[in-house]
Write a protein that holds these residues in place. Structure first.
Motif, PDB file in Angstrom:
ATOM      1  N   ASP A 139       3.585  -0.062 -13.346  1.00  0.00           N
ATOM      2  CA  ASP A 139       2.671  -1.033 -13.949  1.00  0.00           C
ATOM      3  C   ASP A 139       2.513  -2.241 -13.038  1.00  0.00           C
ATOM      4  O   ASP A 139       1.412  -2.785 -12.873  1.00  0.00           O
ATOM      5  CB  ASP A 139       3.196  -1.491 -15.320  1.00  0.00           C
ATOM      6  CG  ASP A 139       3.181  -0.362 -16.335  1.00  0.00           C
ATOM      7  OD1 ASP A 139       2.492   0.642 -16.087  1.00  0.00           O
ATOM      8  OD2 ASP A 139       3.878  -0.482 -17.355  1.00  0.00           O
ATOM      9  N   GLU A 140       3.618  -2.662 -12.458  1.00  0.00           N
ATOM     10  CA  GLU A 140       3.566  -3.828 -11.577  1.00  0.00           C
ATOM     11  C   GLU A 140       2.764  -3.520 -10.315  1.00  0.00           C
ATOM     12  O   GLU A 140       2.015  -4.362  -9.821  1.00  0.00           O
ATOM     13  CB  GLU A 140       4.984  -4.275 -11.212  1.00  0.00           C
ATOM     14  CG  GLU A 140       5.021  -5.563 -10.410  1.00  0.00           C
ATOM     15  CD  GLU A 140       6.431  -6.087 -10.213  1.00  0.00           C
ATOM     16  OE1 GLU A 140       6.568  -7.160  -9.601  1.00  0.00           O
ATOM     17  OE2 GLU A 140       7.387  -5.435 -10.659  1.00  0.00           O
TER      18      GLU A 140
ATOM     19  N   ARG B 270      -4.389   5.463  -5.706  1.00  0.00           N
ATOM     20  CA  ARG B 270      -4.589   6.579  -6.623  1.00  0.00           C
ATOM     21  C   ARG B 270      -3.539   6.520  -7.719  1.00  0.00           C
ATOM     22  O   ARG B 270      -2.473   5.938  -7.557  1.00  0.00           O
ATOM     23  CB  ARG B 270      -4.484   7.916  -5.870  1.00  0.00           C
ATOM     24  CG  ARG B 270      -5.597   8.165  -4.883  1.00  0.00           C
ATOM     25  CD  ARG B 270      -5.386   9.488  -4.156  1.00  0.00           C
ATOM     26  NE  ARG B 270      -4.249   9.447  -3.252  1.00  0.00           N
ATOM     27  CZ  ARG B 270      -3.824  10.501  -2.551  1.00  0.00           C
ATOM     28  NH1 ARG B 270      -4.439  11.667  -2.680  1.00  0.00           N
ATOM     29  NH2 ARG B 270      -2.797  10.388  -1.733  1.00  0.00           N
ATOM     30  N   ASP B 271      -3.856   7.145  -8.851  1.00  0.00           N
ATOM     31  CA  ASP B 271      -2.877   7.205  -9.931  1.00  0.00           C
ATOM     32  C   ASP B 271      -1.650   7.977  -9.478  1.00  0.00           C
ATOM     33  O   ASP B 271      -1.766   8.963  -8.733  1.00  0.00           O
ATOM     34  CB  ASP B 271      -3.486   7.884 -11.164  1.00  0.00           C
ATOM     35  CG  ASP B 271      -4.561   7.040 -11.822  1.00  0.00           C
ATOM     36  OD1 ASP B 271      -4.534   5.815 -11.627  1.00  0.00           O
ATOM     37  OD2 ASP B 271      -5.421   7.623 -12.511  1.00  0.00           O
TER      38      ASP B 271
ATOM     39  N   TRP C  77       5.785  -0.179   8.903  1.00  0.00           N
ATOM     40  CA  TRP C  77       5.901  -0.154   7.439  1.00  0.00           C
ATOM     41  C   TRP C  77       5.240  -1.412   6.870  1.00  0.00           C
ATOM     42  O   TRP C  77       5.829  -2.466   6.766  1.00  0.00           O
ATOM     43  CB  TRP C  77       7.371  -0.070   7.042  1.00  0.00           C
ATOM     44  CG  TRP C  77       7.642   0.132   5.581  1.00  0.00           C
ATOM     45  CD1 TRP C  77       8.335  -0.700   4.760  1.00  0.00           C
ATOM     46  CD2 TRP C  77       7.246   1.234   4.765  1.00  0.00           C
ATOM     47  NE1 TRP C  77       8.410  -0.208   3.495  1.00  0.00           N
ATOM     48  CE2 TRP C  77       7.742   0.998   3.467  1.00  0.00           C
ATOM     49  CE3 TRP C  77       6.515   2.413   4.998  1.00  0.00           C
ATOM     50  CZ2 TRP C  77       7.536   1.879   2.406  1.00  0.00           C
ATOM     51  CZ3 TRP C  77       6.312   3.296   3.936  1.00  0.00           C
ATOM     52  CH2 TRP C  77       6.814   3.020   2.660  1.00  0.00           C
ATOM     53  N   THR C  78       3.968  -1.272   6.511  1.00  0.00           N
ATOM     54  CA  THR C  78       3.171  -2.406   6.038  1.00  0.00           C
ATOM     55  C   THR C  78       2.701  -2.145   4.615  1.00  0.00           C
ATOM     56  O   THR C  78       2.834  -1.031   4.078  1.00  0.00           O
ATOM     57  CB  THR C  78       1.950  -2.622   6.936  1.00  0.00           C
ATOM     58  OG1 THR C  78       1.088  -1.467   6.824  1.00  0.00           O
ATOM     59  CG2 THR C  78       2.364  -2.820   8.389  1.00  0.00           C
ATOM     60  N   ILE C  79       2.124  -3.161   4.005  1.00  0.00           N
ATOM     61  CA  ILE C  79       1.567  -3.000   2.664  1.00  0.00           C
ATOM     62  C   ILE C  79       0.478  -1.943   2.672  1.00  0.00           C
ATOM     63  O   ILE C  79       0.362  -1.134   1.739  1.00  0.00           O
ATOM     64  CB  ILE C  79       1.024  -4.347   2.151  1.00  0.00           C
ATOM     65  CG1 ILE C  79       2.182  -5.327   1.933  1.00  0.00           C
ATOM     66  CG2 ILE C  79       0.251  -4.154   0.852  1.00  0.00           C
ATOM     67  CD1 ILE C  79       1.746  -6.697   1.469  1.00  0.00           C
ATOM     68  N   GLU C  80      -0.324  -1.910   3.747  1.00  0.00           N
ATOM     69  CA  GLU C  80      -1.406  -0.924   3.835  1.00  0.00           C
ATOM     70  C   GLU C  80      -0.850   0.497   3.907  1.00  0.00           C
ATOM     71  O   GLU C  80      -1.357   1.405   3.240  1.00  0.00           O
ATOM     72  CB  GLU C  80      -2.282  -1.218   5.055  1.00  0.00           C
ATOM     73  CG  GLU C  80      -3.125  -2.485   4.949  1.00  0.00           C
ATOM     74  CD  GLU C  80      -2.308  -3.764   5.092  1.00  0.00           C
ATOM     75  OE1 GLU C  80      -2.755  -4.818   4.606  1.00  0.00           O
ATOM     76  OE2 GLU C  80      -1.195  -3.696   5.685  1.00  0.00           O
TER      77      GLU C  80
ATOM     78  N   LEU D 268      -0.592  -5.470  -8.994  1.00  0.00           N
ATOM     79  CA  LEU D 268      -0.703  -6.018  -7.638  1.00  0.00           C
ATOM     80  C   LEU D 268      -1.774  -5.307  -6.811  1.00  0.00           C
ATOM     81  O   LEU D 268      -1.963  -5.637  -5.636  1.00  0.00           O
ATOM     82  CB  LEU D 268       0.651  -5.906  -6.921  1.00  0.00           C
ATOM     83  CG  LEU D 268       1.799  -6.742  -7.497  1.00  0.00           C
ATOM     84  CD1 LEU D 268       3.108  -6.391  -6.806  1.00  0.00           C
ATOM     85  CD2 LEU D 268       1.509  -8.223  -7.354  1.00  0.00           C
ATOM     86  N   GLU D 269      -2.461  -4.335  -7.448  1.00  0.00           N
ATOM     87  CA  GLU D 269      -3.514  -3.556  -6.786  1.00  0.00           C
ATOM     88  C   GLU D 269      -2.983  -2.887  -5.513  1.00  0.00           C
ATOM     89  O   GLU D 269      -3.612  -2.889  -4.462  1.00  0.00           O
ATOM     90  CB  GLU D 269      -4.722  -4.447  -6.466  1.00  0.00           C
ATOM     91  CG  GLU D 269      -5.362  -5.048  -7.715  1.00  0.00           C
ATOM     92  CD  GLU D 269      -6.578  -5.894  -7.397  1.00  0.00           C
ATOM     93  OE1 GLU D 269      -6.838  -6.146  -6.208  1.00  0.00           O
ATOM     94  OE2 GLU D 269      -7.275  -6.301  -8.346  1.00  0.00           O
TER      95      GLU D 269
END
Length: 319
Positions: free
Chosen positions: A208-209, A218-219, A182-185, A213-214
């Motif tokens: 929004d946050e 995808r939306d 479980w990583t950010i990627e 934080l990019e």
């Protein structure tokens, strides 16, 4: 004529008509007998009538006084009710409208409604999920209270923190991501669901946050409400970020896993806000206190549910 009447004179007249005795009436009102006699003399002048005359055993009311005896009690009782700050909320017959996102209603209404049923059974509660224009509607009296993410109360409004929470991710219990590190990627690669919001003070701030934080490739898929979103992620690979106590309650109902985000997000604070026009109103103040008590009860329930949840080394939990 109305400007010439002192309220104390009406209280004196009420006592005279009830007791038919100047001494007893004076004692009831808390004045001396001469003061009551002077009050009777003024009343006779105002109404151009004797009002009470001597009888064989007590004072006897005139026909005019008998008519006043029917009119006076409801008038004085209305004035007493107007001045009474210790209102009886169990007799409160009214409707209170609160703007509250549906995910907060899921947390607050279960403990709040039993409290109101017990203490104010005649009060009707209406919840409105529309956050747009909430401040204007509070000012105009269209709604009574608002519950949501409100960082600071603008001038003319007041705010009370109900509780703070941290954010969590909801996924279906057999989601492929749970078998991976479980990583950010991993988190960023997932398609996110989001609750459509009509206000910056609403649910959309979470996503929004993530955009800032990019962390979204995808939306998000916009869904109308929290339960629809939960049902959607239970049968798809979507992930939904919600306050942890909301996640805990939903995961009791659906086969969902709760996972901490792999990145630190701003704590989620739920507040109650109202306009200063209602701040000193006793009914409004009582309702605010009941909502605060319901929030405290919800927090105790959350602690109990969290304590009974199973946690494993993979840092995710299934309820």
């Amino acid at each position: 004529m109305l400007a010439s009447i002192d309220l104390k004179l009406l209280l004196a007249l009420e006592a005279l008509l009830e007791h038919r005795n100047v001494t007893h009436a004076a004692r009831h009102v808390g004045v001396s007998q001469p003061s009551m006699s002077r009050a009777l003399a003024r009343l006779r002048g105002i109404f151009n009538d004797d009002l009470v005359v001597r009888g064989s055993t007590s004072l006897v009311p005139t026909p005019q006084a008998e008519r006043l005896a029917k009119i006076l009690p409801p008038v004085l009782n209305a004035i007493r009710a107007m001045m009474d700050r210790n209102y009886a909320h169990e007799r409160w017959r009214s409707k209170a409208t609160m703007v509250m996102p549906d995910h907060q209603a899921l947390i607050l209404l279960p403990p709040l409604l039993p409290l109101l049923r017990q203490h104010a059974p005649n009060l009707d509660i209406v919840t409105d999920p529309r956050l747009a224009g909430a401040l204007r509607r509070l000012e105009q009296g269209e709604i009574h209270l608002a519950v949501g993410q409100i960082d600071a109360a603008p001038l003319g409004y007041l705010r009370r923190t109900l509780y703070a929470d941290r954010l969590a991710c909801l996924l279906r219990h057999d989601h492929p991501a749970l078998a991976q590190e479980w990583t950010i990627e991993t988190f960023a690669a997932l398609r996110h669901a989001a609750i459509a919001s009509d206000s910056k003070d609403g649910f959309g701030r979470v996503h929004d946050e993530l955009v800032e934080l990019e962390l979204l490739e995808r939306d998000p898929v916009l869904v109308s409400n929290i339960l629809t979103a939960a049902a959607a992620i239970a049968t798809s690979d979507l992930v939904l970020i919600v306050p942890r106590r909301v996640a805990t309650r939903i995961a009791v109902l659906l086969p969902l896993a709760i996972v901490d985000p792999p990145v630190e997000l701003t704590p989620y604070e739920v507040a109650l806000i109202w306009h200063e026009r209602c701040h000193r109103d006793p009914e409004h103040r009582w309702l605010r206190n009941e909502i605060t008590a319901a929030a405290a009860a919800a927090e105790l329930t959350q602690v109990s549910q969290s304590g009974s949840a199973a946690t494993d080394a993979s840092a995710w939990e299934q309820i």
